[in-house]
Design a protein around this motif. Structure first.
Motif, PDB file in Angstrom:
ATOM      1  N   ALA A  93      28.791 -11.626 -52.538  1.00  0.00           N
ATOM      2  CA  ALA A  93      29.182 -10.232 -52.372  1.00  0.00           C
ATOM      3  C   ALA A  93      30.698 -10.117 -52.343  1.00  0.00           C
ATOM      4  O   ALA A  93      31.387 -11.005 -51.835  1.00  0.00           O
ATOM      5  CB  ALA A  93      28.589  -9.675 -51.078  1.00  0.00           C
ATOM      6  N   PRO A  94      31.258  -9.023 -52.871  1.00  0.00           N
ATOM      7  CA  PRO A  94      32.714  -8.832 -52.809  1.00  0.00           C
ATOM      8  C   PRO A  94      33.171  -8.639 -51.366  1.00  0.00           C
ATOM      9  O   PRO A  94      32.426  -8.118 -50.533  1.00  0.00           O
ATOM     10  CB  PRO A  94      32.935  -7.573 -53.645  1.00  0.00           C
ATOM     11  CG  PRO A  94      31.637  -6.826 -53.543  1.00  0.00           C
ATOM     12  CD  PRO A  94      30.570  -7.884 -53.517  1.00  0.00           C
ATOM     13  N   GLU A  95      34.378  -9.073 -51.064  1.00  0.00           N
ATOM     14  CA  GLU A  95      34.916  -8.891 -49.711  1.00  0.00           C
ATOM     15  C   GLU A  95      35.024  -7.412 -49.367  1.00  0.00           C
ATOM     16  O   GLU A  95      34.710  -6.986 -48.256  1.00  0.00           O
ATOM     17  CB  GLU A  95      36.293  -9.557 -49.598  1.00  0.00           C
ATOM     18  CG  GLU A  95      36.247 -11.075 -49.601  1.00  0.00           C
ATOM     19  CD  GLU A  95      35.588 -11.641 -48.353  1.00  0.00           C
ATOM     20  OE1 GLU A  95      35.671 -10.997 -47.284  1.00  0.00           O
ATOM     21  OE2 GLU A  95      34.969 -12.710 -48.450  1.00  0.00           O
ATOM     22  N   GLU A  96      35.484  -6.617 -50.331  1.00  0.00           N
ATOM     23  CA  GLU A  96      35.636  -5.184 -50.125  1.00  0.00           C
ATOM     24  C   GLU A  96      34.844  -4.432 -51.186  1.00  0.00           C
ATOM     25  O   GLU A  96      34.727  -4.883 -52.334  1.00  0.00           O
ATOM     26  CB  GLU A  96      37.110  -4.765 -50.210  1.00  0.00           C
ATOM     27  CG  GLU A  96      38.024  -5.522 -49.252  1.00  0.00           C
ATOM     28  CD  GLU A  96      37.788  -5.159 -47.792  1.00  0.00           C
ATOM     29  OE1 GLU A  96      37.108  -4.127 -47.549  1.00  0.00           O
ATOM     30  OE2 GLU A  96      38.258  -5.882 -46.908  1.00  0.00           O
ATOM     31  N   LEU A 255      24.646   2.946 -52.828  1.00  0.00           N
ATOM     32  CA  LEU A 255      24.452   1.534 -52.506  1.00  0.00           C
ATOM     33  C   LEU A 255      25.392   0.646 -53.316  1.00  0.00           C
ATOM     34  O   LEU A 255      25.947  -0.335 -52.791  1.00  0.00           O
ATOM     35  CB  LEU A 255      23.006   1.128 -52.753  1.00  0.00           C
ATOM     36  CG  LEU A 255      21.968   1.722 -51.793  1.00  0.00           C
ATOM     37  CD1 LEU A 255      20.555   1.413 -52.270  1.00  0.00           C
ATOM     38  CD2 LEU A 255      22.185   1.207 -50.372  1.00  0.00           C
ATOM     39  N   VAL A 256      25.567   0.974 -54.596  1.00  0.00           N
ATOM     40  CA  VAL A 256      26.479   0.209 -55.451  1.00  0.00           C
ATOM     41  C   VAL A 256      27.905   0.324 -54.942  1.00  0.00           C
ATOM     42  O   VAL A 256      28.629  -0.671 -54.815  1.00  0.00           O
ATOM     43  CB  VAL A 256      26.387   0.694 -56.918  1.00  0.00           C
ATOM     44  CG1 VAL A 256      27.552   0.155 -57.739  1.00  0.00           C
ATOM     45  CG2 VAL A 256      25.064   0.247 -57.534  1.00  0.00           C
ATOM     46  N   ALA A 257      28.317   1.557 -54.634  1.00  0.00           N
ATOM     47  CA  ALA A 257      29.703   1.797 -54.215  1.00  0.00           C
ATOM     48  C   ALA A 257      30.010   1.163 -52.860  1.00  0.00           C
ATOM     49  O   ALA A 257      31.152   0.759 -52.599  1.00  0.00           O
ATOM     50  CB  ALA A 257      29.977   3.296 -54.163  1.00  0.00           C
ATOM     51  N   GLY A 258      29.011   1.053 -52.006  1.00  0.00           N
ATOM     52  CA  GLY A 258      29.255   0.546 -50.657  1.00  0.00           C
ATOM     53  C   GLY A 258      28.993  -0.929 -50.469  1.00  0.00           C
ATOM     54  O   GLY A 258      29.217  -1.471 -49.372  1.00  0.00           O
TER      55      GLY A 258
END
Length: 303
Positions: A93-96, A255-258
């Motif tokens: 998962a991305p950090e941010e 969900l994608v954006a968060g």
């Protein structure tokens, strides 16, 4: 061997009959609002039974498309779902949330279907004349798919329209979130109608609605609609058809954006503490995750 073949053929006929009867009663509720690539989704793979897409924002869409066979879950379909979900499970998962989407990134998973049946469950042609080893292999792959839907770091969402039966209901219930269209979604575990039992489909059902309600649904094989599915905790949200596409798209976009490492860690921790037996264990798991969480540091900094 003849008796075994006859039994699997009869089970296949039962599930097809159940789906067909429900379709006849709801001929006007056929799902016509899925239009393939009308949302700018780039195709990864498309066959006559299913399509897998990933868009530029990182939304992975798995769509069952074999309505003429009630979207039965054959071994090849299950194998491919297992392979792609294993890739999702091994991703980071991305950090941010604001980090750029990298090539191949998946940030949310949507499972949906075309036609009047979401899925009738197993394709029993895989069991006709098969040895116990071969039957077990199919069931193990199916179990892996359902476990992966919970274990992947991304949030998985089942958007259920039409009849959702047996192994199809298992697949939907295994997703983190389940949306049900009010006018068409119907759920049923019909195994006992032919002297069988929905053993593996009952696993996620018990997790969602509890053992007593799951037993009722499996021994009576009674069909329930979307509103009852919501009432007992099987569905998270019931959506009218007029609002269906917009609601599904908006939820997936959110969900994608968060999606980030905090969300992935939060999902894993929530399931871990839910599975713990004692209240002390639950708090121990949650406390350690809270201390290690980057999101806690971010909230502290923001305050």
């Amino acid at each position: 061997m003849w008796q075994r073949r006859s039994r699997w053929q009869a089970l296949q006929a039962l599930y097809r009959s159940t789906a067909s009867k429900l379709e006849c009663h709801r001929a006007r509720t056929v799902n016509t609002h899925l239009k393939g690539d009308d949302r700018g989704i780039s195709t990864m793979k498309s066959t006559d039974t299913h399509a897998i897409h990933r868009d530029e924002q990182g939304l992975l869409t798995i769509r069952l498309t074999c309505g003429k066979r009630h979207n039965a879950l054959s071994k090849p379909i299950l194998q491919e779902l297992q392979d792609i979900l294993e890739q999702c499970a091994s991703s980071h998962a991305p950090e941010e949330s604001s980090d750029p989407v990298q090539n191949g990134d998946v940030r949310a998973i949507l499972l949906e279907a075309t036609g009047p049946t979401f899925s009738s469950g197993h394709d029993f042609r895989d069991f006709q004349g098969a040895s116990q080893h071969e039957q077990r292999e199919v069931l193990q792959i199916c179990g892996n798919v359902n476990k992966l839907l919970t274990r992947v770091p991304q949030v998985s969402v089942a958007a259920v329209t039409g009849n959702c039966l047996a192994g199809g209901a298992q697949l939907a219930a295994s997703c983190d979130l389940l949306l049900a269209e009010r006018e068409s979604a119907r759920f049923c575990f019909p195994g006992v109608r032919l002297g069988g039992f929905c053993h593996t489909p009952a696993v996620p059902l018990v997790q969602r609605v509890g053992a007593r309600k799951a037993l009722e649904m499996t021994v009576l094989a009674r069909e329930i609609d979307a509103d009852e599915a919501f009432r007992i905790g099987l569905a998270n949200l019931v959506v009218p058809r007029a609002e269906w596409r917009v609601t599904v798209d908006e939820m997936m976009a959110q969900l994608v954006a968060g999606f980030n490492k905090s969300v992935a860690d939060g999902k894993r921790t929530l399931y871990a503490q839910a599975a713990a037996r004692s209240l002390d264990e639950k708090y121990e798991i949650a406390t350690e995750a809270m201390v290690d969480s980057k999101s806690t540091q971010n909230v502290s900094s923001a305050l």
